[in-house]
Design a protein around this motif. Sequence first.
Motif, PDB file in Angstrom:
ATOM      1  N   GLU A 271       5.017   2.965  -2.527  1.00 45.96           N
ATOM      2  CA  GLU A 271       4.416   1.683  -2.165  1.00 45.96           C
ATOM      3  C   GLU A 271       5.368   0.886  -1.280  1.00 45.96           C
ATOM      4  O   GLU A 271       6.570   0.839  -1.539  1.00 45.96           O
ATOM      5  CB  GLU A 271       4.091   0.899  -3.439  1.00 45.96           C
ATOM      6  CG  GLU A 271       2.981  -0.090  -3.269  1.00 45.96           C
ATOM      7  CD  GLU A 271       2.584  -0.736  -4.590  1.00 45.96           C
ATOM      8  OE1 GLU A 271       1.498  -1.314  -4.652  1.00 45.96           O
ATOM      9  OE2 GLU A 271       3.372  -0.669  -5.561  1.00 45.96           O
TER      10      GLU A 271
ATOM     11  N   HIS B 134       0.854  -1.198   0.000  1.00 41.25           N
ATOM     12  CA  HIS B 134       0.000   0.000   0.000  1.00 41.25           C
ATOM     13  C   HIS B 134       0.884   1.241   0.000  1.00 41.25           C
ATOM     14  O   HIS B 134       2.110   1.148   0.135  1.00 41.25           O
ATOM     15  CB  HIS B 134      -0.908   0.019   1.230  1.00 41.25           C
ATOM     16  CG  HIS B 134      -0.139   0.234   2.503  1.00 41.25           C
ATOM     17  ND1 HIS B 134       0.638  -0.746   3.076  1.00 41.25           N
ATOM     18  CD2 HIS B 134       0.005   1.326   3.304  1.00 41.25           C
ATOM     19  CE1 HIS B 134       1.211  -0.275   4.167  1.00 41.25           C
ATOM     20  NE2 HIS B 134       0.848   0.983   4.327  1.00 41.25           N
TER      21      HIS B 134
ATOM     22  N   ARG C 104       5.711   9.725   1.444  1.00 41.05           N
ATOM     23  CA  ARG C 104       4.349   9.641   0.915  1.00 41.05           C
ATOM     24  C   ARG C 104       4.373   9.187  -0.543  1.00 41.05           C
ATOM     25  O   ARG C 104       5.292   9.518  -1.291  1.00 41.05           O
ATOM     26  CB  ARG C 104       3.658  10.999   1.033  1.00 41.05           C
ATOM     27  CG  ARG C 104       4.327  12.118   0.289  1.00 41.05           C
ATOM     28  CD  ARG C 104       3.733  13.458   0.656  1.00 41.05           C
ATOM     29  NE  ARG C 104       3.975  13.781   2.062  1.00 41.05           N
ATOM     30  CZ  ARG C 104       3.341  14.730   2.731  1.00 41.05           C
ATOM     31  NH1 ARG C 104       2.429  15.457   2.129  1.00 41.05           N
ATOM     32  NH2 ARG C 104       3.615  14.960   3.999  1.00 41.05           N
ATOM     33  N   GLY C 105       3.375   8.416  -0.907  1.00 41.33           N
ATOM     34  CA  GLY C 105       3.237   7.992  -2.300  1.00 41.33           C
ATOM     35  C   GLY C 105       4.067   6.787  -2.682  1.00 41.33           C
ATOM     36  O   GLY C 105       3.930   6.286  -3.803  1.00 41.33           O
TER      37      GLY C 105
ATOM     38  N   GLY D  60      -3.766   2.620   3.955  1.00 50.24           N
ATOM     39  CA  GLY D  60      -3.529   3.635   2.929  1.00 50.24           C
ATOM     40  C   GLY D  60      -4.504   3.589   1.763  1.00 50.24           C
ATOM     41  O   GLY D  60      -5.726   3.601   1.954  1.00 50.24           O
ATOM     42  N   ASN D  61      -3.964   3.523   0.545  1.00 48.64           N
ATOM     43  CA  ASN D  61      -4.774   3.594  -0.670  1.00 48.64           C
ATOM     44  C   ASN D  61      -5.687   2.390  -0.852  1.00 48.64           C
ATOM     45  O   ASN D  61      -6.576   2.418  -1.701  1.00 48.64           O
ATOM     46  CB  ASN D  61      -3.865   3.721  -1.891  1.00 48.64           C
ATOM     47  CG  ASN D  61      -2.982   2.490  -2.070  1.00 48.64           C
ATOM     48  OD1 ASN D  61      -2.252   2.119  -1.140  1.00 48.64           O
ATOM     49  ND2 ASN D  61      -3.036   1.851  -3.210  1.00 48.64           N
ATOM     50  N   LEU D  62      -5.485   1.332  -0.089  1.00 52.46           N
ATOM     51  CA  LEU D  62      -6.327   0.138  -0.232  1.00 52.46           C
ATOM     52  C   LEU D  62      -7.700   0.348   0.402  1.00 52.46           C
ATOM     53  O   LEU D  62      -8.616  -0.439   0.153  1.00 52.46           O
ATOM     54  CB  LEU D  62      -5.661  -1.071   0.442  1.00 52.46           C
ATOM     55  CG  LEU D  62      -4.270  -1.452  -0.071  1.00 52.46           C
ATOM     56  CD1 LEU D  62      -3.762  -2.652   0.701  1.00 52.46           C
ATOM     57  CD2 LEU D  62      -4.306  -1.728  -1.574  1.00 52.46           C
ATOM     58  N   GLY D  63      -7.811   1.384   1.221  1.00 53.15           N
ATOM     59  CA  GLY D  63      -9.066   1.571   1.936  1.00 53.15           C
ATOM     60  C   GLY D  63      -9.227   0.521   3.022  1.00 53.15           C
ATOM     61  O   GLY D  63      -8.232   0.022   3.554  1.00 53.15           O
TER      62      GLY D  63
ATOM     63  N   THR E 164      -7.081  -3.410   8.278  1.00 54.63           N
ATOM     64  CA  THR E 164      -7.349  -2.010   8.597  1.00 54.63           C
ATOM     65  C   THR E 164      -7.647  -1.850  10.088  1.00 54.63           C
ATOM     66  O   THR E 164      -8.529  -2.514  10.634  1.00 54.63           O
ATOM     67  CB  THR E 164      -8.527  -1.475   7.772  1.00 54.63           C
ATOM     68  OG1 THR E 164      -8.197  -1.615   6.392  1.00 54.63           O
ATOM     69  CG2 THR E 164      -8.768   0.001   8.094  1.00 54.63           C
TER      70      THR E 164
ATOM     71  N   HIS F 181       0.640   5.760   1.172  1.00 48.63           N
ATOM     72  CA  HIS F 181      -0.134   6.845   1.775  1.00 48.63           C
ATOM     73  C   HIS F 181       0.057   8.096   0.909  1.00 48.63           C
ATOM     74  O   HIS F 181       1.182   8.582   0.765  1.00 48.63           O
ATOM     75  CB  HIS F 181       0.333   7.106   3.207  1.00 48.63           C
ATOM     76  CG  HIS F 181       0.232   5.886   4.074  1.00 48.63           C
ATOM     77  ND1 HIS F 181      -0.945   5.461   4.623  1.00 48.63           N
ATOM     78  CD2 HIS F 181       1.163   4.978   4.437  1.00 48.63           C
ATOM     79  CE1 HIS F 181      -0.743   4.347   5.304  1.00 48.63           C
ATOM     80  NE2 HIS F 181       0.538   4.029   5.209  1.00 48.63           N
ATOM     81  N   GLU F 182      -1.016   8.565   0.351  1.00 48.37           N
ATOM     82  CA  GLU F 182      -0.950   9.658  -0.627  1.00 48.37           C
ATOM     83  C   GLU F 182      -0.379  10.934   0.001  1.00 48.37           C
ATOM     84  O   GLU F 182       0.412  11.631  -0.627  1.00 48.37           O
ATOM     85  CB  GLU F 182      -2.360   9.930  -1.161  1.00 48.37           C
ATOM     86  CG  GLU F 182      -2.386  10.879  -2.345  1.00 48.37           C
ATOM     87  CD  GLU F 182      -1.637  10.354  -3.561  1.00 48.37           C
ATOM     88  OE1 GLU F 182      -1.816   9.171  -3.903  1.00 48.37           O
ATOM     89  OE2 GLU F 182      -0.841  11.123  -4.145  1.00 48.37           O
ATOM     90  N   ASP F 183      -0.779  11.222   1.221  1.00 51.28           N
ATOM     91  CA  ASP F 183      -0.479  12.531   1.819  1.00 51.28           C
ATOM     92  C   ASP F 183       0.287  12.444   3.127  1.00 51.28           C
ATOM     93  O   ASP F 183       0.264  13.394   3.916  1.00 51.28           O
ATOM     94  CB  ASP F 183      -1.796  13.293   2.079  1.00 51.28           C
ATOM     95  CG  ASP F 183      -2.558  13.541   0.790  1.00 51.28           C
ATOM     96  OD1 ASP F 183      -1.917  13.910  -0.207  1.00 51.28           O
ATOM     97  OD2 ASP F 183      -3.786  13.346   0.791  1.00 51.28           O
TER      98      ASP F 183
END
Lengths: 122, 122
Positions: free
Chosen positions: A83, A43, A80-81, A106-109, A115, A45-47
Motif C-alpha cells: 500500500e 492503494h 506489488r501488493g 489499483g485495488n480501489l477500482g 482514476t 497493485h496486486e500484480d
Amino acid sequence: MSEKVNINNAFGQFQENWRPKVVAHLNGQEVKVVKIQGEFPWHFHEDADEFFLCWTGLLRVEFRDKIVELKPGECLVIPRGVEHRSCAEEPTEFVIFEPMNVLNTGNLGKIDTFTAPNGVSV
Amino acid sequence: MSEKVNINNAFGQFQENWRPKVVAHLNGQEVKVVKIQGEFPWHFHEDADEFFLCWTGLLRVEFRDKIVELKPGECLVIPRGVEHRSCAEEPTEFVIFEPMNVLNTGNLGKIDTFTAPNGVSV
C-alpha cells in the motif's frame, strides 16, 4: 520503428495532474510521464511492481510505515501488493515504468477524480 | 522494500564502459545504467525490446537504415529483432529498461571485449 521522445517535451504537452501519458511501450511494459500535486488515495497493485523516477519537483512516496522523498534523478520501486500513495506539495513530474494496463488507482477500482484512462499517449 | 536510488550517484560508482549495472528490477525487467564511448558491435536481441534514455553526453543509436541521436532527456525503443549499435564520440551515460538477463551483445553471443556479465548491481 519507434521515434525518439524528448521527456521534457512530453511533459510540456499536457497540464492535468494524476493522468499518466504513455511515451513508450515495450515487452508488455509502458513508460509513462505524470504530473501531480496534492495527495493520491492510498492503494496497491496486486500484480504489478512500479518504478518511479522523479523528473522535476519533489515526489513524496508514502507507505504505511515510512515516507520516501524523491528529488529529480532519484528513483524507487514500489513492490506489488504494498500500500502506498504519491504526494507532492509543489507541482511535480515523474516517469513511471510498469506493466501495460495498470489501473492507477489499483485495488480501489475506479474513482472519478483520480482514476486515469489507460493507454493515453502524449 | 527497495531503497531509493540516485541515478547520478549510481553513475558515479563505476568507471568502465559497456558494463551495464542494475539499479532496479521489477516485473521481470531491469533498470540499468551504462557508460559508453566508442562503437559497440552491430547486434540484435531476438526476444527483447530495449528502452534507452540518454542521461549525459550524446548517444548515437545506429540502425542499418538510419541514425538516431539522443541528447540528455531523450529516449528511444529499439524493437526486438532490429539490428543496431550504440555509439558515442564523447563519454556518454544512459539508462536502460529491458527484460532481465538480456545479453548486451545479443545474437553475437559472448565477445570478450564487449559482453558484460548480467545481474551486476551498482
